[in-house]
Scaffold this motif. Structure first.
Motif, mmCIF file in Angstrom:
data_model
loop_
_atom_site.group_PDB
_atom_site.id
_atom_site.type_symbol
_atom_site.label_atom_id
_atom_site.label_comp_id
_atom_site.label_asym_id
_atom_site.label_seq_id
_atom_site.Cartn_x
_atom_site.Cartn_y
_atom_site.Cartn_z
ATOM 1 N N ASP A 1 24.296 46.595 -26.050
ATOM 2 C CA ASP A 1 24.357 45.424 -25.618
ATOM 3 C C ASP A 1 23.306 44.643 -25.144
ATOM 4 O OD1 ASP A 1 27.300 45.473 -25.664
ATOM 5 O OD2 ASP A 1 27.349 46.414 -23.756
ATOM 6 N N ALA A 2 22.071 45.207 -24.820
ATOM 7 C CA ALA A 2 20.693 44.593 -24.259
ATOM 8 C C ALA A 2 19.988 44.371 -25.689
ATOM 9 C CB ALA A 2 20.109 45.674 -23.588
ATOM 10 N N ARG A 3 20.361 44.588 -26.739
ATOM 11 C CA ARG A 3 19.612 44.171 -28.007
ATOM 12 C C ARG A 3 20.411 42.848 -28.470
ATOM 13 N NH1 ARG A 3 21.051 50.271 -30.092
ATOM 14 N NH2 ARG A 3 19.704 51.321 -28.866
ATOM 15 N N GLU A 4 19.328 42.544 -29.300
ATOM 16 C CA GLU A 4 19.927 41.091 -29.781
ATOM 17 C C GLU A 4 21.308 41.325 -30.827
ATOM 18 O OE1 GLU A 4 18.294 37.268 -32.311
ATOM 19 O OE2 GLU A 4 17.021 39.063 -32.052
ATOM 20 N N GLN A 5 22.102 40.180 -30.761
ATOM 21 C CA GLN A 5 23.425 40.736 -31.475
ATOM 22 C C GLN A 5 23.419 39.870 -32.664
ATOM 23 O OE1 GLN A 5 25.732 42.758 -29.806
ATOM 24 N NE2 GLN A 5 23.888 43.293 -28.752
ATOM 25 N N TYR A 6 23.906 40.671 -33.666
ATOM 26 C CA TYR A 6 24.027 39.796 -34.819
ATOM 27 C C TYR A 6 25.503 39.832 -35.412
ATOM 28 C CZ TYR A 6 18.920 39.815 -35.767
ATOM 29 O OH TYR A 6 17.633 39.341 -35.755
ATOM 30 N N VAL A 7 25.815 39.190 -36.635
ATOM 31 C CA VAL A 7 27.236 39.118 -36.956
ATOM 32 C C VAL A 7 27.120 39.156 -38.397
ATOM 33 C CG1 VAL A 7 27.489 36.751 -36.716
ATOM 34 C CG2 VAL A 7 29.380 38.008 -36.852
ATOM 35 N N LEU A 8 28.059 39.937 -39.085
ATOM 36 C CA LEU A 8 28.169 39.782 -40.505
ATOM 37 C C LEU A 8 28.994 38.676 -40.783
ATOM 38 C CD1 LEU A 8 26.967 41.406 -42.987
ATOM 39 C CD2 LEU A 8 28.993 42.565 -43.177
ATOM 40 N N PRO A 9 28.850 37.801 -41.725
ATOM 41 C CA PRO A 9 29.560 36.832 -42.156
ATOM 42 C C PRO A 9 30.365 37.081 -43.496
ATOM 43 C CG PRO A 9 27.469 35.577 -41.703
ATOM 44 C CD PRO A 9 27.376 37.222 -41.630
ATOM 45 N N LEU A 10 31.436 36.832 -43.424
ATOM 46 C CA LEU A 10 32.326 36.958 -44.832
ATOM 47 C C LEU A 10 33.047 35.668 -44.957
ATOM 48 C CD1 LEU A 10 32.886 40.394 -43.298
ATOM 49 C CD2 LEU A 10 32.961 40.338 -45.660
ATOM 50 N N VAL A 11 33.219 35.082 -46.062
ATOM 51 C CA VAL A 11 33.954 33.985 -46.370
ATOM 52 C C VAL A 11 34.708 34.156 -47.259
ATOM 53 C CG1 VAL A 11 33.633 31.434 -46.872
ATOM 54 C CG2 VAL A 11 32.057 32.360 -45.434
ATOM 55 N N VAL A 12 36.232 33.896 -47.068
ATOM 56 C CA VAL A 12 37.153 34.012 -48.305
ATOM 57 C C VAL A 12 37.320 32.639 -48.786
ATOM 58 C CG1 VAL A 12 38.969 34.004 -46.382
ATOM 59 C CG2 VAL A 12 39.440 34.682 -48.844
ATOM 60 N N ARG A 13 37.545 32.666 -50.229
ATOM 61 C CA ARG A 13 37.714 31.113 -50.902
ATOM 62 C C ARG A 13 39.336 31.052 -50.751
ATOM 63 N NH1 ARG A 13 36.349 29.284 -56.980
ATOM 64 N NH2 ARG A 13 36.827 27.269 -56.503
ATOM 65 N N LEU A 14 39.776 29.986 -50.175
ATOM 66 C CA LEU A 14 41.154 29.701 -50.032
ATOM 67 C C LEU A 14 41.619 28.317 -50.381
ATOM 68 C CD1 LEU A 14 43.665 31.046 -48.697
ATOM 69 C CD2 LEU A 14 43.113 30.144 -46.574
ATOM 70 N N GLU A 15 41.619 28.143 -51.673
ATOM 71 C CA GLU A 15 42.146 26.804 -52.184
ATOM 72 C C GLU A 15 43.641 26.788 -51.947
ATOM 73 O OE1 GLU A 15 40.082 25.034 -53.269
ATOM 74 O OE2 GLU A 15 38.288 26.138 -53.918
ATOM 75 N N ARG A 16 43.970 25.476 -51.529
ATOM 76 C CA ARG A 16 45.315 25.136 -51.364
ATOM 77 C C ARG A 16 46.334 25.507 -52.392
ATOM 78 N NH1 ARG A 16 42.788 20.768 -48.998
ATOM 79 N NH2 ARG A 16 43.245 20.518 -46.917
ATOM 80 N N ALA A 17 46.085 25.603 -53.624
ATOM 81 C CA ALA A 17 47.022 25.444 -54.707
ATOM 82 C C ALA A 17 47.246 27.040 -55.312
ATOM 83 C CB ALA A 17 46.587 24.660 -55.843
ATOM 84 N N THR A 18 45.896 27.704 -54.887
ATOM 85 C CA THR A 18 45.895 29.196 -55.301
ATOM 86 C C THR A 18 45.124 30.160 -54.574
ATOM 87 O OG1 THR A 18 43.582 28.573 -56.430
ATOM 88 C CG2 THR A 18 45.376 28.282 -57.955
ATOM 89 N N PRO A 19 46.094 30.177 -53.267
ATOM 90 C CA PRO A 19 45.627 31.288 -52.314
ATOM 91 C C PRO A 19 45.436 32.752 -52.943
ATOM 92 C CG PRO A 19 47.773 30.568 -51.747
ATOM 93 C CD PRO A 19 47.161 29.560 -52.958
ATOM 94 N N PRO A 20 44.657 33.620 -52.491
ATOM 95 C CA PRO A 20 44.850 35.071 -53.008
ATOM 96 C C PRO A 20 45.880 35.694 -52.281
ATOM 97 C CG PRO A 20 43.161 34.865 -51.414
ATOM 98 C CD PRO A 20 43.708 33.425 -51.651
ATOM 99 N N ALA A 21 46.473 36.544 -52.935
ATOM 100 C CA ALA A 21 47.307 37.522 -52.137
ATOM 101 C C ALA A 21 46.705 38.300 -51.303
ATOM 102 C CB ALA A 21 47.790 38.694 -53.368
ATOM 103 N N ARG A 22 47.474 38.694 -50.327
ATOM 104 C CA ARG A 22 46.974 39.359 -48.877
ATOM 105 C C ARG A 22 46.374 40.696 -49.226
ATOM 106 N NH1 ARG A 22 48.223 38.896 -43.157
ATOM 107 N NH2 ARG A 22 47.879 40.987 -42.204
ATOM 108 N N THR A 23 46.767 41.673 -49.871
ATOM 109 C CA THR A 23 46.254 42.901 -50.186
ATOM 110 C C THR A 23 45.082 42.779 -50.840
ATOM 111 O OG1 THR A 23 48.234 44.045 -49.997
ATOM 112 C CG2 THR A 23 46.723 45.034 -51.047
#
Length: 236
Positions: free
Chosen positions: A18-40
């Motif tokens: 906790d004393a170290r600088e904290q980082y995060v790994l960003p992930l972005v999922v493409r989510l088009e309204r007409a063609t969302p991916p299946a959950r699995t």
């Protein structure tokens, strides 16, 4: 403030990390309204995206341009945050350094870790909530011989949170493998499956020594909840 889809390893107990600088790994999922991916498909693609970044030469090679950031991320809390994008937002996200991984229909772009409070503006403005996905049909049995990330049958989680969980389970399995096993998995394109275990199978899986994700309980589920078991054949 923790994201609803934040990786589970940011446990609240005091820790030297906790004393170290904290980082995060960003992930972005493409989510088009007409063609969302299946959950699995999205869950599997998210896990493969994390593995793809971990195996990238920019991470693994001495002096790789992402190596220092990944090392700092792994030395502190292992956070992952899933956001969604469509249209122009997705195209702008694709201009940032990262790797896009595709599934049957899902697209997930993973980026090298960023400081917890230092997100690029193109990613910071993307929405976290609203990543709700469904499977049009029940997934069949997992292909024989591939690693399976087994979900806890007694927990309900949003798609975004579950994507972070499966990504973390894949990372735990990766850490357990030796160099030859990692290379074999990477050369094959990181085949894996995500399925929900039966209650009986879950009890058996969690009784062994397979990699197990425990959630810190910041959002959606109770602290200490076991969410995913990584069942890699090489770890049996």
């Amino acid at each position: 403030m923790s994201s609803p889809f934040e990786d589970p390893s940011a446990a609240p107990a005091p820790d030297s990390r906790d004393a170290r600088e904290q980082y995060v790994l960003p992930l972005v999922v493409r989510l088009e309204r007409a063609t969302p991916p299946a959950r699995t498909d999205a869950l599997e693609t998210s896990a493969r995206a994390v593995l793809t970044l971990l195996a990238d030469p920019r991470v693994t090679d001495d002096g790789g341009e992402w190596a220092e950031r990944v090392a700092a991320w792994e030395d502190a809390r292992i956070r992952k945050v899933v956001r969604r994008a469509r249209g122009g937002e997705w195209r702008k996200a694709g201009e940032l350094p990262g790797v896009t991984v595709t599934g049957a229909g899902a697209e997930v772009r993973v980026f090298p870790p960023v400081p917890l409070d230092g997100w690029p503006k193109e990613l910071a403005k993307l929405q976290v909530s609203g990543t709700e996905l469904d499977d049009p049909a029940e997934p069949g049995p997992a292909p024989a011989g591939v690693p399976v990330l087994w979900l806890n049958p007694d927990l309900e989680m949003s798609a975004g949170k579950t994507m972070a969980q499966t990504g973390h389970a894949a990372q735990l399995a990766w850490w357990r493998l030796d160099d030859a096993q990692r290379k074999e998995w990477a050369d094959a394109g990181f085949p894996l499956a995500v399925r929900t275990a039966t209650p009986a199978a879950w009890a058996e899986l969690t009784a062994g020594d397979l990699p197990l994700v425990r959630d810190a309980g910041f959002t959606e589920i109770a602290p200490g909840s076991c969410t995913v078991v990584a069942d890699h054949p090489a770890l049996r």
